[in-house]
Design an enzyme around this catalytic site. Structure first.
Site, PDB file in Angstrom:
ATOM      1  N   LYS A  73       0.827  -1.207   0.000  1.00 15.55           N
ATOM      2  CA  LYS A  73       0.000   0.000   0.000  1.00 15.55           C
ATOM      3  C   LYS A  73       0.860   1.256   0.000  1.00 15.55           C
ATOM      4  O   LYS A  73       0.624   2.175  -0.786  1.00 15.55           O
ATOM      5  CB  LYS A  73      -0.889  -0.032   1.250  1.00 15.55           C
ATOM      6  CG  LYS A  73      -2.072   0.860   1.222  1.00 15.55           C
ATOM      7  CD  LYS A  73      -2.975   0.531   2.412  1.00 15.55           C
ATOM      8  CE  LYS A  73      -2.136   0.470   3.686  1.00 15.55           C
ATOM      9  NZ  LYS A  73      -2.839  -0.004   4.853  1.00 15.55           N
ATOM     10  N   THR A  75       3.998   1.420  -0.883  1.00 16.17           N
ATOM     11  CA  THR A  75       4.734   1.397  -2.153  1.00 16.17           C
ATOM     12  C   THR A  75       3.878   1.983  -3.271  1.00 16.17           C
ATOM     13  O   THR A  75       4.366   2.768  -4.102  1.00 16.17           O
ATOM     14  CB  THR A  75       5.132  -0.055  -2.463  1.00 16.17           C
ATOM     15  OG1 THR A  75       5.875  -0.570  -1.352  1.00 16.17           O
ATOM     16  CG2 THR A  75       5.980  -0.154  -3.717  1.00 16.17           C
ATOM     17  N   ARG A  96       2.322   8.120   6.899  1.00 17.00           N
ATOM     18  CA  ARG A  96       2.595   8.126   8.332  1.00 17.00           C
ATOM     19  C   ARG A  96       4.080   7.996   8.628  1.00 17.00           C
ATOM     20  O   ARG A  96       4.838   7.475   7.828  1.00 17.00           O
ATOM     21  CB  ARG A  96       1.875   6.959   9.012  1.00 17.00           C
ATOM     22  CG  ARG A  96       0.412   7.173   9.195  1.00 17.00           C
ATOM     23  CD  ARG A  96      -0.244   5.934   9.746  1.00 17.00           C
ATOM     24  NE  ARG A  96      -0.290   4.865   8.759  1.00 17.00           N
ATOM     25  CZ  ARG A  96      -0.708   3.638   9.004  1.00 17.00           C
ATOM     26  NH1 ARG A  96      -1.099   3.306  10.223  1.00 17.00           N
ATOM     27  NH2 ARG A  96      -0.737   2.740   8.065  1.00 17.00           N
ATOM     28  N   LYS A 107       9.634  -6.166  12.299  1.00 14.12           N
ATOM     29  CA  LYS A 107       9.174  -5.441  11.146  1.00 14.12           C
ATOM     30  C   LYS A 107      10.262  -4.510  10.643  1.00 14.12           C
ATOM     31  O   LYS A 107      10.984  -3.906  11.416  1.00 14.12           O
ATOM     32  CB  LYS A 107       7.949  -4.669  11.642  1.00 14.12           C
ATOM     33  CG  LYS A 107       7.553  -3.476  10.903  1.00 14.12           C
ATOM     34  CD  LYS A 107       6.230  -2.986  11.481  1.00 14.12           C
ATOM     35  CE  LYS A 107       5.768  -1.756  10.725  1.00 14.12           C
ATOM     36  NZ  LYS A 107       6.754  -0.711  10.637  1.00 14.12           N
ATOM     37  N   ALA A 275      -3.786   1.923  13.976  1.00 12.39           N
ATOM     38  CA  ALA A 275      -4.975   1.795  13.131  1.00 12.39           C
ATOM     39  C   ALA A 275      -6.058   0.951  13.797  1.00 12.39           C
ATOM     40  O   ALA A 275      -7.102   0.712  13.198  1.00 12.39           O
ATOM     41  CB  ALA A 275      -4.592   1.201  11.784  1.00 12.39           C
ATOM     42  N   PHE A 303      -4.075  -0.474   7.538  1.00 11.98           N
ATOM     43  CA  PHE A 303      -4.691  -1.793   7.384  1.00 11.98           C
ATOM     44  C   PHE A 303      -5.453  -1.937   6.050  1.00 11.98           C
ATOM     45  O   PHE A 303      -5.088  -1.337   5.047  1.00 11.98           O
ATOM     46  CB  PHE A 303      -5.628  -2.090   8.563  1.00 11.98           C
ATOM     47  CG  PHE A 303      -4.928  -2.261   9.890  1.00 11.98           C
ATOM     48  CD1 PHE A 303      -3.597  -2.649   9.970  1.00 11.98           C
ATOM     49  CD2 PHE A 303      -5.611  -2.048  11.086  1.00 11.98           C
ATOM     50  CE1 PHE A 303      -2.968  -2.817  11.204  1.00 11.98           C
ATOM     51  CE2 PHE A 303      -4.984  -2.211  12.323  1.00 11.98           C
ATOM     52  CZ  PHE A 303      -3.663  -2.600  12.374  1.00 11.98           C
ATOM     53  N   PHE A 383       3.872  -8.296  -8.691  1.00 15.90           N
ATOM     54  CA  PHE A 383       5.025  -9.027  -8.180  1.00 15.90           C
ATOM     55  C   PHE A 383       5.639  -9.765  -9.365  1.00 15.90           C
ATOM     56  O   PHE A 383       4.909 -10.210 -10.253  1.00 15.90           O
ATOM     57  CB  PHE A 383       4.612 -10.042  -7.108  1.00 15.90           C
ATOM     58  CG  PHE A 383       4.557  -9.452  -5.721  1.00 15.90           C
ATOM     59  CD1 PHE A 383       3.663  -8.451  -5.401  1.00 15.90           C
ATOM     60  CD2 PHE A 383       5.407  -9.913  -4.716  1.00 15.90           C
ATOM     61  CE1 PHE A 383       3.610  -7.918  -4.133  1.00 15.90           C
ATOM     62  CE2 PHE A 383       5.364  -9.387  -3.443  1.00 15.90           C
ATOM     63  CZ  PHE A 383       4.463  -8.380  -3.145  1.00 15.90           C
ATOM     64  N   TRP A 411       7.185  -0.800  -8.164  1.00 19.48           N
ATOM     65  CA  TRP A 411       8.220  -1.417  -7.327  1.00 19.48           C
ATOM     66  C   TRP A 411       9.464  -1.710  -8.164  1.00 19.48           C
ATOM     67  O   TRP A 411      10.589  -1.431  -7.746  1.00 19.48           O
ATOM     68  CB  TRP A 411       7.670  -2.718  -6.708  1.00 19.48           C
ATOM     69  CG  TRP A 411       8.659  -3.399  -5.796  1.00 19.48           C
ATOM     70  CD1 TRP A 411       8.851  -3.157  -4.464  1.00 19.48           C
ATOM     71  CD2 TRP A 411       9.603  -4.414  -6.146  1.00 19.48           C
ATOM     72  NE1 TRP A 411       9.851  -3.956  -3.966  1.00 19.48           N
ATOM     73  CE2 TRP A 411      10.329  -4.735  -4.978  1.00 19.48           C
ATOM     74  CE3 TRP A 411       9.910  -5.081  -7.339  1.00 19.48           C
ATOM     75  CZ2 TRP A 411      11.346  -5.706  -4.963  1.00 19.48           C
ATOM     76  CZ3 TRP A 411      10.915  -6.052  -7.321  1.00 19.48           C
ATOM     77  CH2 TRP A 411      11.629  -6.362  -6.145  1.00 19.48           C
TER      78      TRP A 411
END
Lengths: 558, 558
Positions: A73, A75, A96, A107, A275, A303, A383, A411
């Site tokens: 998201k 990206t 954010r 993470k 979130a 999310f 992808f 990407w």
């Protein structure tokens, strides 16, 4: 085929001095407060001076329910911003800030990926411009003033069993979840139960992200309910006279941060509320400032769309008077496959049937979002393992719903990969067809608001709640909080309250276990399931591998 | 006669852009990392490139024992720096950063006063460049990794009763002094006793201030002892693999901060360890960098000379290979009067006899300092209420000891008031008569080092210590820590361990109640009395009056 890692790409970025980035938006060097050569805050006085200017178009990026496959998201938000800039539009993105604590757990970064990143990524994942530290300090000053007030005689009659204000730290530290403070005798105060949440879960974070200016910030801070008396009447931050000092601590943090993408598109990175128990999007002041300065502003919600977009639209947009001109709904072939029942280990094999089955999740979000009166475009975030047949399956599914899905390869290719999406999004935004309205009106009762979201967004059959929750909601309504929106705290993995229920479940029950009043932020939190407000570290924390290499570069953080 | 407040003067400051200040020291704009327009960090690469340059002259500012009357040590440090600049010398000052927490309690700023201040004072007393927040994060990451290690099976066999690493917060919060963490059941870990200190008391702070570069920083962090096994063998930060991530968190904080005085003299403001359980002076890296860049560097030590200067000379100078060319010992007529038995309420009345009696305190410090082989000048920091006769009494006392006292009026007049002191200090520094040697050799036993300080600096008759303290010291010697210097934690108000014993007491006893090993910082702390490592807020915290005024300026912070 081999690809460079995110950090390798980020290190090769040809960053422009932040003054050049500011100039793209018409911000002079005197109105940029530099933090190093590649980060700056935008001055309060400059922001005040923008009032009355026409707003640009707001574009929301949201996604299907998150899966371990990854949706991309952020990206896509970055890629779309770069794509708009590449087709000659004046664009900015708003995302954010990352929380420092989780970077030492599992993470990695929260600054996009591949050729669609915001830089400097190392600093954005560490202290950045210190905003979260300021929030931590302001939050904990209030906590110290509560215990101090009790210590010196408790003139406000705080019931020390009903202190609801916990402390915060930007760290994954499970040992601090549940503690007893004030041990050690008379000079340390009275023992009572307390605990720490992670900083992003602080109501101060939510307030900073919803406040329109410093006056509004102080008013909201003052409204925070920190404890109750034995007669259950609330005690606020204002009663403790902490709101002024907290505002002083947050003065700099209230100024939006400006950085850039790999392609030198201006990026506002500001605020980062949870979130679940909060609304999960970047600050109102950053979004509003960006809209005054850029023709197109791309922002994202937390999310999946059921939680993030719903809160963005029903809390942030409603409260800040914002209205998106277009929504981009991100999906990946991989996440559709997982929604279609494929395990993560088997994602590599082509499986068109599973993709089509999983698209039910995408379709549900699409239709929900259309209900807000805003046009929706699906972005298929490519992808390299996706097959043409799988991509076509998503496209066909969306086409059958009367919408369109656009393949994006930002990407891999940067703005060259998001051109089609950018062209279409700009067309839609310019068309003016959006006619945004929130899901529910302020006048609905608090429980009716919860039910409205559960039935219309989650497609649940019912909402259950124990009598004390219903009584609590009625009490708050009687106390004047009935017009607040509700902030749903539910698993992000499913439309239901069961994280394993993927796809597009129907007829389920949403259990509201607890409700909390965030009187300063201005919403009522409905907790439907286990909500973790202080994460722990894994068995082998990422921190063990983090360090400086011989070149002085950071290794292991991403 | 009426005077402007410190904050009024600071707001009127004609600050130069920080790049101009850097240019005075030969630092180019590319080597300055700006934080706003009036603060910057000096880049690591630039600092590395200074190796091999000749050092300037180091001038230490210290003081008599502090009294409620105020001595003005920082003010004199700033005034002397400005005075040196005004007589055409290339000068810089080096002072500590202020702790944010206490600003919300009672204490105001730590940036000098009157016409001898460092600016921007508001920011220096709030988040500044985020160094203390970085230290807090690094410290607490290690704490989280300890409890996390135990949680996941405790492969290192940590005795959870012997975890010595507490947590820190830059806040006055007495309720956190003594807590129980890990409550709430299996998923939160095992309950154990813990607590928070204020950030300036963190060993990480002491380490940052003693480390010579990032490699040395990481080595020292790795050496921190965080806990013991049941067999009492130590467990270090390196055993937990936290040293790399902590270094990453501290990477920016290790770069010295550059700001300016009201008269635009360069000021390095970096680090701020406690002056009781740590050594209480600004960072080695800032002092060394300043010495490479300026001909005269004025710095200060914490508390009075018995604690602050002793530690500056025996810990910082010894470890960093520094040697002062001159020491300035600050005294005020008012503090001499209080040492001579006058109560604070009666300080306004002339009392020459009390001044002379109180000068015993000054004389003791003077002679102690001369014992280090460095010439000492007394600076009488003028208060507008001082009478000529009182000033003469101090001058005469000092002259009788064969030294000289110079009246300074920098608070009132800026560099015009410190010219005489500056001229004399420059003469002494240039004369090369200083022949610095620390008080004791590395080879003395740890207890002998304590006794040496107690007898030669405090003029005590004896040092007492319970058997377990003596045994502990012997254990550390056996473990290879015998060559470390000792760091005395004693009341700052008296040469003795009794804060009410002013003047120049003799024949008293110094009780060592407890010893602690700061293996990363590289000293053994000898605790002689009650040492508070987490302050509390007063009945009416300063925070209650802190806020933004209608102009957006901060009120009530100072």
């Amino acid at each position: 085929m081999s690809f460079k890692s995110d950090i390798e790409i980020a290190r090769e970025a040809e960053k422009q001095p932040i003054q050049h980035i500011g100039a793209k938006l018409g911000i002079g060097p005197e109105d940029l407060i530099p933090y190093g050569h590649d980060k700056a805050k935008v001055g309060q006085a400059f922001i005040k001076g923008l009032e009355g200017r026409t707003d640009g178009k707001l574009i929301l990026v949201t996604a299907v329910n998150p899966t371990p496959a990854g949706e991309g998201k952020t990206t896509t938000t970055v890629g779309l911003g770069d794509g708009l800039a590449a087709i000659g539009k004046q664009a900015a993105i708003c995302i954010r800030e990352a929380s420092l604590g989780p970077c030492f757990g599992m993470k990695g970064g929260a600054a996009g990926g591949g050729r669609a990143q915001v830089v400097p990524m190392e600093e954005m994942n560490l202290h950045f411009t210190g905003d979260f530290h300021a929030i931590t300090s302001a939050h904990n000053l209030l906590a110290a003033m509560i215990d101090n007030h009790i210590y010196w005689g408790n003139d406000l009659d705080i019931d020390d069993r009903r202190v609801t204000w916990r402390r915060v730290m930007d760290m994954n530290d499970r040992a601090l979840r549940d503690i007893v403070v004030g041990l050690g005798g008379v000079s340390n105060g009275s023992p009572r139960q307390g605990g720490f949440d992670i900083t992003v879960a602080s109501e101060v974070m939510a307030i900073l992200c919803l406040a329109t200016d410093l006056d509004d910030l102080q008013r909201r801070l003052g409204d925070i309910i920190v404890a109750y008396r034995r007669d259950k009447s609330p005690i606020t931050c204002r009663d403790l006279k902490a709101d002024g000092a907290m505002t002083v601590l947050l003065k700099d943090a209230m100024q939006p941060n400006l950085v850039q993408t790999l392609e030198n598109t201006p990026a506002f990175v500001h605020g980062g509320p949870f979130a679940n128990i909060a609304h999960g999007c970047n600050s109102v002041i950053a979004t509003r400032t960006a809209l005054k300065l850029a023709d197109y502003v791309v922002t994202e919600a937390g999310f999946g769309a059921d939680l993030g977009a719903e809160k963005f639209l029903d809390i942030k947009c409603r409260k800040a008077g914002l209205a998106p001109a277009c929504v981009v709904l991100v999906a990946t072939v991989r996440s559709m496959k997982m929604n279609g029942g494929v395990a993560k280990a088997d994602l590599g094999a082509e499986n068109v049937a599973a993709v089509t089955a999983g698209c039910a999740n995408l379709g549900r979000h699409l239709q929900n979002l259309q209900g807000y009166g805003v046009p929706v475009v699906v972005a298929i975030n490519h992808f390299v393992t996706d097959t043409d047949a799988e991509i076509d399956a998503v496209r066909d599914y969306v086409a059958n719903l009367g919408a369109e899905a656009i393949l994006c390869r930002h990407w891999e290719l940067g703005s060259d990969g998001s051109r089609d999406l950018a062209v279409r999004v700009a067309e839609i935004a310019d068309s003016g067809v959006a006619d945004f309205a929130p899901l529910y009106g302020d006048e609905l009762s608090l429980f009716d608001k919860i039910e409205c979201i559960a039935k219309r967004i989650y497609h649940a059959a019912e909402v259950t709640a124990p009598p004390q929750v219903l009584a609590q909601l009625r009490e708050w309504e009687a106390a004047g909080y009935g017009a607040l929106p509700v902030c749903m705290a539910k698993t992000q993995y499913s439309f239901s309250a069961d994280p394993t229920l993927l796809g597009a479940p129907e007829g389920h029950s949403i259990p509201v276990r607890e409700v909390r009043l965030s009187a300063g932020a201005g919403f009522v939190v409905a907790i439907c399931g286990e909500i973790m407000t202080m994460p722990g570290l894994p068995r082998t924390p990422a921190a063990e591998a983090i360090g400086l290499n011989d070149l002085g570069q950071i290794e292991g953080l991403f």
